[in-house]
Each structure stands twice: as structure tokens, then as C-alpha cells.
Scaffold this motif. Structure first.
Motif, PDB file in Angstrom:
ATOM      1  N   TRP A 285      17.716  33.497 -51.159  1.00  0.00           N
ATOM      2  CA  TRP A 285      17.739  32.946 -52.541  1.00  0.00           C
ATOM      3  C   TRP A 285      19.282  32.739 -52.940  1.00  0.00           C
ATOM      4  O   TRP A 285      20.085  33.603 -53.040  1.00  0.00           O
ATOM      5  CB  TRP A 285      16.847  33.390 -53.605  1.00  0.00           C
ATOM      6  N   ARG A 286      19.388  31.572 -53.700  1.00  0.00           N
ATOM      7  CA  ARG A 286      20.655  31.396 -54.527  1.00  0.00           C
ATOM      8  C   ARG A 286      20.058  31.377 -55.848  1.00  0.00           C
ATOM      9  O   ARG A 286      19.694  30.395 -56.416  1.00  0.00           O
ATOM     10  CB  ARG A 286      21.174  30.013 -54.073  1.00  0.00           C
ATOM     11  N   ALA A 287      20.056  32.486 -56.485  1.00  0.00           N
ATOM     12  CA  ALA A 287      19.491  32.650 -57.781  1.00  0.00           C
ATOM     13  C   ALA A 287      20.061  31.886 -58.933  1.00  0.00           C
ATOM     14  O   ALA A 287      19.428  31.116 -59.554  1.00  0.00           O
ATOM     15  CB  ALA A 287      19.656  34.009 -58.282  1.00  0.00           C
ATOM     16  N   ALA A 288      21.478  31.914 -58.848  1.00  0.00           N
ATOM     17  CA  ALA A 288      22.043  30.974 -59.836  1.00  0.00           C
ATOM     18  C   ALA A 288      21.902  29.483 -59.916  1.00  0.00           C
ATOM     19  O   ALA A 288      21.888  28.642 -60.515  1.00  0.00           O
ATOM     20  CB  ALA A 288      23.701  31.122 -59.591  1.00  0.00           C
ATOM     21  N   LEU A 289      21.240  29.036 -58.702  1.00  0.00           N
ATOM     22  CA  LEU A 289      20.760  27.430 -58.555  1.00  0.00           C
ATOM     23  C   LEU A 289      19.507  27.267 -59.549  1.00  0.00           C
ATOM     24  O   LEU A 289      19.145  26.059 -59.740  1.00  0.00           O
ATOM     25  CB  LEU A 289      20.840  27.075 -57.408  1.00  0.00           C
ATOM     26  N   GLY A 290      18.907  28.109 -59.699  1.00  0.00           N
ATOM     27  CA  GLY A 290      17.515  28.095 -60.461  1.00  0.00           C
ATOM     28  C   GLY A 290      17.822  27.728 -61.854  1.00  0.00           C
ATOM     29  O   GLY A 290      19.087  27.792 -62.501  1.00  0.00           O
ATOM     30  N   ARG A 291      16.897  27.592 -62.730  1.00  0.00           N
ATOM     31  CA  ARG A 291      16.978  27.689 -64.115  1.00  0.00           C
ATOM     32  C   ARG A 291      16.077  28.382 -64.882  1.00  0.00           C
ATOM     33  O   ARG A 291      14.666  28.899 -64.119  1.00  0.00           O
ATOM     34  CB  ARG A 291      16.565  26.227 -64.788  1.00  0.00           C
ATOM     35  N   ALA A 292      16.296  29.028 -65.980  1.00  0.00           N
ATOM     36  CA  ALA A 292      15.329  29.727 -66.853  1.00  0.00           C
ATOM     37  C   ALA A 292      14.045  29.276 -66.625  1.00  0.00           C
ATOM     38  O   ALA A 292      13.898  28.218 -67.193  1.00  0.00           O
ATOM     39  CB  ALA A 292      15.978  30.069 -68.059  1.00  0.00           C
ATOM     40  N   GLY A 293      12.938  30.071 -66.543  1.00  0.00           N
ATOM     41  CA  GLY A 293      11.603  29.587 -66.654  1.00  0.00           C
ATOM     42  C   GLY A 293      10.808  28.509 -65.436  1.00  0.00           C
ATOM     43  O   GLY A 293      10.048  28.455 -65.434  1.00  0.00           O
ATOM     44  N   GLY A 294      11.943  28.574 -64.626  1.00  0.00           N
ATOM     45  CA  GLY A 294      11.810  27.530 -63.385  1.00  0.00           C
ATOM     46  C   GLY A 294      11.317  28.488 -62.102  1.00  0.00           C
ATOM     47  O   GLY A 294      11.364  29.485 -62.196  1.00  0.00           O
ATOM     48  N   LEU A 295      10.864  27.532 -61.250  1.00  0.00           N
ATOM     49  CA  LEU A 295      10.292  28.101 -59.788  1.00  0.00           C
ATOM     50  C   LEU A 295      11.237  27.701 -59.096  1.00  0.00           C
ATOM     51  O   LEU A 295      11.657  26.709 -58.835  1.00  0.00           O
ATOM     52  CB  LEU A 295       9.012  27.645 -59.578  1.00  0.00           C
ATOM     53  N   LEU A 296      11.948  28.786 -58.084  1.00  0.00           N
ATOM     54  CA  LEU A 296      12.698  28.606 -57.147  1.00  0.00           C
ATOM     55  C   LEU A 296      12.441  28.835 -55.740  1.00  0.00           C
ATOM     56  O   LEU A 296      11.884  29.888 -55.647  1.00  0.00           O
ATOM     57  CB  LEU A 296      14.272  29.584 -57.364  1.00  0.00           C
TER      58      LEU A 296
END
Length: 339
Positions: A285-296
Motif C-alpha cells: 500500500w501507498r498509504a499517503a495516496l489515500g484520503r482520510a475516511g476513504g477506502l484505499l
């Protein structure tokens, strides 16, 4: 992705169900539940030797310089020295499931209700006074000068030559795992009551993240201290600790597994997380690409034929994984995650 599409650098097998993997320098060690640890050459997976801890194994960890290996299990602990193969086996009869090296010559081990700090000859340097219950996890603060332990009721901080804790952070419940960010600003615990509890060390200000479907037994900060990953549900959650911390925010959710069995951040602060599941999937996973509250969704995923039981990074560009049937593999970092 099928087994045929995996690109393992090497594959070997151990004769037990692996429960933990550790790497350091040019070595890999794999703990089997029945009590045998296999030491392998990181370059090609060739066996270097085996050790057996009577009563079974729960965890193991190399010293930072790969010169020593500490092992712990339901009935005691052991220390292996690479230079001559010496193995010290201490059968204390006390449950021991946490090992943390402070420096290359000093290690802490959970031992029943106490934490023991040993040198590499197995000599006791100091120990904590008894906790309210079995010590469940350990971590070091202040460059190995302060030991943090979890047990029922919260976490306690000890330093050498102190009979009592020098600091306590209380929260009623059973604390299963500790995560400290690198600068020591935050202490976090994963708990039996399906929560993450957080303390800010400078003033004891606290916060509880609740609502998980299951207990939190895996918890880890990345090297920067910004990202905290946890299990506790089919989804992995990743909290952002930048700025003033996670209060009032929502985590990213990472979905790939039926049941999370392992997670580990790539060394170096790249915000790449490796996770594993009981269905046999290893996801990146690239965690930094997600958004708060979002599904990555995973940046990359691979599969083994059996449930993946343990994984560990060997530097920033290689991952060692083990499955329930004893298969151990070393994988290069996928091309789409190379930085």
C-alpha cells in the motif's frame, strides 16, 4: 495473482508453522510454533542453523548488528550468539511473548508480570517491578534509556535503578500491543476491547479510537512517525499523526484481507505498508495516496497457496514472507513501488 506470477528471489521450507520472522544484516530467522527457529542466509535462503526453545516459540528478534538473536516462548527465553553458536536457554516457567533490543548489547524480554533487561551473556542488568498482569508488549524510548511495557490497566515506563515506574499512562482494560512514534511524542496501545488508546507523552493528554469489530493486536508506526497502522477488522486502518495528531479525523481504510495476520512498514519513511492475510494474500500500500475516511485499494498484491503467517522487511527493497505450511520466500520490492 497466482503463484506462477510471483517473483521470489528464493524459496525454502521449514518443518513447522511459522509464527514470526525477523531479519538483520545478512540473516533471516523464522520461528516455528513448536519451538524451533531456523536461521537462514538472506542472500539465498540457505540454512545456517537451527535452535530449539523447549515449550514452544512466540516471537524472536535479531540484535541490530545481527550478532545475537533473542527468542521467547510460553515457558522461557533464549539467547543465541552468532560468533560461536552459543545458545543460552532459560526456562523460567513464565510466559514471554515480547522481545525488544535497545542496543546491540542490551535486550528486554517480557517474563510473566515483569520485563527483564539482559546483556548478551544473559546476565540480568535490571528488571521492572511486577505489573498488574502478564506483560504483553515492550518498546524503548529515549534511545534505549527508558523501557515502556503494557499490561492490564495501561502502560508503565521504567528506567534503570528505579524500583517503581517513572511514568504511568492508565486506561482500564487489557493492552495487547504498543506503538511509539520515533520522537516519543505519542504512546499508543492496541486493546482487547477493540480500541486504540493514545497518550501524548508531554502532558498525558489522551484519546481513544473505538468501534473496531475485533481486538487490536497489531499496531505499528512508520519510520517518520506520521502513519499508524492497525488491524482489528478485515480492513487495516491507517491514522495520520501529522500536525496536532489524529483527534477529530478519520483513518484511511486498506481492504485486501479476510483476516489480517501481519503488517510492517517499509523502512525509510516511504509510507509503503506490507500486510498479509489468512487467505494467503500479501498486499502493498501507498498509504499517503489515500484520503482520510476513504477506502484505499492495494498498490500491488500477491498470493501464496496457504495462509500467510508472518512477514518482515529486509531493508527497503526486499520482503521475507512465510506461510502456514512452512514456505519461506524473499521477494524484491515490486517495480511499481520502487522509489
Amino acid at each position: 495473482m497466482t503463484a506462477a506470477t510471483r517473483t521470489a528471489t528464493w524459496t525454502t521450507a521449514v518443518d513447522d508453522a511459522p509464527i514470526a520472522v525477523t531479519t538483520a544484516g545478512d540473516l533471516v530467522a523464522v520461528a516455528g510454533a513448536a519451538g524451533t527457529a531456523w536461521i537462514l542466509d538472506l542472500a539465498d535462503g540457505t540454512p545456517v542453523g537451527t535452535l530449539t526453545l523447549p515449550g514452544g516459540l512466540l516471537t524472536l528478534e535479531f540484535s541490530p548488528d545481527a550478532a545475537h538473536l533473542a527468542l521467547a516462548g510460553p515457558t522461557g527465553y533464549g539467547l543465541w550468539r552468532r560468533s560461536d553458536g552459543r545458545f543460552l536457554n532459560s526456562q523460567t516457567g513464565a510466559w514471554s511473548n515480547a522481545v525488544r533490543w535497545a542496543t546491540p548489547d542490551r535486550v528486554a524480554l517480557a517474563s510473566g508480570r515483569r520485563a527483564l533487561v539482559l546483556d548478551t551473556d544473559g546476565a540480568l542488568q535490571w528488571s521492572t517491578d511486577p505489573a498488574p498482569s502478564t506483560v504483553t508488549d515492550l518498546a524503548w524510548l529515549r534511545e534505549g534509556r527508558r523501557l515502556v511495557s503494557s499490561a492490564y490497566g495501561g502502560v508503565r515506563c521504567h528506567e534503570r535503578h528505579t524500583d517503581k515506574p517513572v511514568a504511568e499512562y492508565k486506561y482500564l482494560g487489557s493492552h495487547l500491543a504498543i506503538a511509539l512514534n520515533p520522537n516519543g511524542r505519542w504512546i499508543c496501545t492496541g486493546n482487547q476491547d477493540a480500541s486504540i488508546h493514545i497518550w501524548r507523552t508531554r502532558d498525558g493528554d489522551e484519546l481513544t479510537m473505538q468501534g473496531y469489530p475485533d481486538k487490536i493486536s497489531r499496531l505499528a508506526f512508520d519510520d517518520t512517525g506520521r502513519w499508524l497502522a492497525s488491524d482489528g477488522a478485515p480492513d487495516i486502518t491507517v491514522w495520520d499523526f501529522s500536525g496536532k495528531g489524529p483527534a477529530g479525523t478519520s483513518p484511511r481504510s486498506l481492504r485486501a484481507h479476510e483476516n489480517v495476520t501481519a503488517l510492517a512498514w517499509r523502512p525509510g519513511g516511504s509510507a509503503v505498508l506490507a500486510s498479509a492475510g489468512a487467505e494467503g494474500t500479501v498486499a502493498f500500500w501507498r498509504a499517503a495516496l489515500g484520503r482520510a475516511g476513504g477506502l484505499l485499494r492495494p498498490a500491488n498484491a500477491r498470493e501464496l497457496p496457504e495462509a500467510v503467517t508472518a512477514l518482515a522487511w529486509a531493508g527497503p527493497d526486499r520482503l521475507v514472507v512465510a506461510d502456514y505450511e512452512g514456505r519461506v520466500e524473499a521477494w524484491p520490492l515490486p517495480d511499481d513501488l520502487a522509489l
